[in-house]
Design a protein around this motif. Structure first.
Motif, PDB file in Angstrom:
ATOM      1  N   LEU A  10       0.787  -1.111  -0.025  1.00  0.00           N
ATOM      2  CA  LEU A  10      -0.139   0.076   0.016  1.00  0.00           C
ATOM      3  C   LEU A  10       0.839   1.301   0.150  1.00  0.00           C
ATOM      4  O   LEU A  10       1.905   1.317   0.744  1.00  0.00           O
ATOM      5  N   THR A  11       0.554   2.107  -0.985  1.00  0.00           N
ATOM      6  CA  THR A  11       1.421   3.157  -1.277  1.00  0.00           C
ATOM      7  C   THR A  11       1.057   4.360   0.077  1.00  0.00           C
ATOM      8  O   THR A  11       1.753   5.259   0.295  1.00  0.00           O
ATOM      9  N   ARG A  12       0.028   4.419   0.577  1.00  0.00           N
ATOM     10  CA  ARG A  12      -0.578   5.154   1.741  1.00  0.00           C
ATOM     11  C   ARG A  12      -1.752   4.581   2.315  1.00  0.00           C
ATOM     12  O   ARG A  12      -2.328   3.461   1.724  1.00  0.00           O
ATOM     13  N   ASP A  13      -2.304   5.295   3.380  1.00  0.00           N
ATOM     14  CA  ASP A  13      -3.256   4.357   4.315  1.00  0.00           C
ATOM     15  C   ASP A  13      -4.489   4.542   3.291  1.00  0.00           C
ATOM     16  O   ASP A  13      -4.609   5.827   2.697  1.00  0.00           O
ATOM     17  N   ILE A  27     -16.749   2.206   1.223  1.00  0.00           N
ATOM     18  CA  ILE A  27     -16.209   2.168  -0.067  1.00  0.00           C
ATOM     19  C   ILE A  27     -14.623   2.501   0.263  1.00  0.00           C
ATOM     20  O   ILE A  27     -14.528   3.723   0.502  1.00  0.00           O
ATOM     21  N   ALA A  28     -13.674   1.728  -0.071  1.00  0.00           N
ATOM     22  CA  ALA A  28     -12.336   1.877   0.456  1.00  0.00           C
ATOM     23  C   ALA A  28     -11.566   1.945  -0.985  1.00  0.00           C
ATOM     24  O   ALA A  28     -11.781   1.135  -1.724  1.00  0.00           O
ATOM     25  N   ARG A  29     -10.675   2.823  -0.895  1.00  0.00           N
ATOM     26  CA  ARG A  29      -9.787   3.225  -2.211  1.00  0.00           C
ATOM     27  C   ARG A  29      -8.261   3.352  -1.572  1.00  0.00           C
ATOM     28  O   ARG A  29      -8.001   3.987  -0.632  1.00  0.00           O
ATOM     29  N   TYR A  30      -7.498   2.376  -2.145  1.00  0.00           N
ATOM     30  CA  TYR A  30      -6.119   2.568  -2.005  1.00  0.00           C
ATOM     31  C   TYR A  30      -5.267   2.233  -3.426  1.00  0.00           C
ATOM     32  O   TYR A  30      -5.939   1.568  -4.297  1.00  0.00           O
ATOM     33  N   THR A  31      -4.115   2.244  -3.349  1.00  0.00           N
ATOM     34  CA  THR A  31      -3.158   2.201  -4.352  1.00  0.00           C
ATOM     35  C   THR A  31      -2.021   1.153  -3.983  1.00  0.00           C
ATOM     36  O   THR A  31      -1.416   1.236  -2.812  1.00  0.00           O
ATOM     37  N   ALA A  55     -12.590  -1.279  -2.619  1.00  0.00           N
ATOM     38  CA  ALA A  55     -13.111  -2.488  -2.187  1.00  0.00           C
ATOM     39  C   ALA A  55     -14.557  -2.024  -1.496  1.00  0.00           C
ATOM     40  O   ALA A  55     -14.388  -0.815  -0.987  1.00  0.00           O
ATOM     41  N   PHE A  56     -15.541  -2.743  -1.615  1.00  0.00           N
ATOM     42  CA  PHE A  56     -16.826  -2.431  -1.307  1.00  0.00           C
ATOM     43  C   PHE A  56     -17.454  -3.216  -0.048  1.00  0.00           C
ATOM     44  O   PHE A  56     -16.985  -4.106   0.297  1.00  0.00           O
ATOM     45  N   ASP A  57     -18.254  -2.480   0.645  1.00  0.00           N
ATOM     46  CA  ASP A  57     -18.943  -2.983   1.773  1.00  0.00           C
ATOM     47  C   ASP A  57     -17.920  -3.796   2.835  1.00  0.00           C
ATOM     48  O   ASP A  57     -17.333  -3.079   3.469  1.00  0.00           O
ATOM     49  N   LYS A  58     -18.343  -5.147   3.048  1.00  0.00           N
ATOM     50  CA  LYS A  58     -17.458  -5.706   4.009  1.00  0.00           C
ATOM     51  C   LYS A  58     -15.877  -5.531   3.961  1.00  0.00           C
ATOM     52  O   LYS A  58     -15.176  -5.420   4.847  1.00  0.00           O
ATOM     53  N   GLY A  59     -15.698  -5.686   2.579  1.00  0.00           N
ATOM     54  CA  GLY A  59     -14.146  -5.462   2.174  1.00  0.00           C
ATOM     55  C   GLY A  59     -13.894  -4.287   2.418  1.00  0.00           C
ATOM     56  O   GLY A  59     -12.512  -4.003   2.848  1.00  0.00           O
ATOM     57  N   ASP A  96      -9.386   0.747 -12.656  1.00  0.00           N
ATOM     58  CA  ASP A  96      -9.220   0.460 -11.502  1.00  0.00           C
ATOM     59  C   ASP A  96      -9.301  -1.114 -11.248  1.00  0.00           C
ATOM     60  O   ASP A  96     -10.160  -1.790 -11.964  1.00  0.00           O
ATOM     61  N   ILE A  97      -9.088  -1.837 -10.070  1.00  0.00           N
ATOM     62  CA  ILE A  97      -9.459  -3.104  -9.701  1.00  0.00           C
ATOM     63  C   ILE A  97     -10.413  -3.270  -8.498  1.00  0.00           C
ATOM     64  O   ILE A  97     -10.335  -2.583  -7.390  1.00  0.00           O
ATOM     65  N   VAL A  98     -11.746  -3.800  -9.084  1.00  0.00           N
ATOM     66  CA  VAL A  98     -12.725  -3.965  -7.963  1.00  0.00           C
ATOM     67  C   VAL A  98     -12.557  -5.058  -7.224  1.00  0.00           C
ATOM     68  O   VAL A  98     -12.321  -6.296  -7.748  1.00  0.00           O
ATOM     69  N   VAL A  99     -11.957  -5.082  -5.865  1.00  0.00           N
ATOM     70  CA  VAL A  99     -11.624  -5.977  -5.004  1.00  0.00           C
ATOM     71  C   VAL A  99     -12.713  -7.197  -4.715  1.00  0.00           C
ATOM     72  O   VAL A  99     -13.680  -6.658  -4.173  1.00  0.00           O
ATOM     73  N   GLU A 100     -12.539  -8.261  -4.789  1.00  0.00           N
ATOM     74  CA  GLU A 100     -13.547  -9.379  -4.286  1.00  0.00           C
ATOM     75  C   GLU A 100     -12.613 -10.007  -3.272  1.00  0.00           C
ATOM     76  O   GLU A 100     -13.481 -10.541  -2.343  1.00  0.00           O
TER      77      GLU A 100
END
Length: 150
Positions: A10-13, A27-31, A55-59, A96-100
């Motif tokens: 992770l490049t940042r929090d 809704i979490a966004r990270y690089t 990453a959405f919801d529980k993720g 973007d990558i939608v995280v599963e």
């Protein structure tokens, strides 16, 4: 098939926001900085790709609670492309990558130190019979049948 698997730091929090409406959703966004492999590296050429993940919801909640700058994580999901027109009227294309699925890629010991973000992951104390690398010493006389993994 649209499937991506990445391992990077992770490049940042992560930046986390919650959706509005009847059911608020994280809704979490990270690089992720993902090292490039193979080929000869020329001076001045990047050695990593910086990939945006969502990453959405529980993720998203998991991301908010546990992910910090510098942590190495493993992510799988799908590529999603899009576009928008910015305030200057220029069309901007996004990937973007939608995280599963997402998980830690380092051992607890490797990632439990301060990773430069000023945050420490909360952890439970080790059992008194802890011998390292996630193992505990089983005392003599314990019947194999009483162990949970037999």
């Amino acid at each position: 098939m649209n499937r991506v698997i990445l391992c990077g730091r992770l490049t940042r929090d992560p930046e986390v926001r919650y959706s509005q409406g009847e059911r608020a959703m994280a809704i979490a966004r990270y690089t992720l900085a993902v090292d490039r492999r193979g080929g000869k590296r020329q001076e001045g050429q990047p050695t990593a790709d910086f990939i945006n993940c969502i990453a959405f919801d529980k993720g998203g909640e998991f991301t908010e609670k546990y992910f910090r700058q510098g942590m190495r994580v493993l992510v799988s999901g799908r590529i999603q492309t899009g576009s928008y027109t910015n305030k200057d009227g220029v069309k901007v294309y996004t990937t973007d990558i939608v995280v599963e699925e997402q998980e830690f890629a380092d051992s607890k010991n490797a990632s439990s130190g301060d990773s430069g973000g000023g945050h420490q992951a909360t952890s439970r104390p080790e059992p008194s019979n802890y011998i390292g690398e996630g193992f505990i010493n089983i005392p003599d006389g314990v019947e194999d049948e009483s162990l949970p993994f037999n």
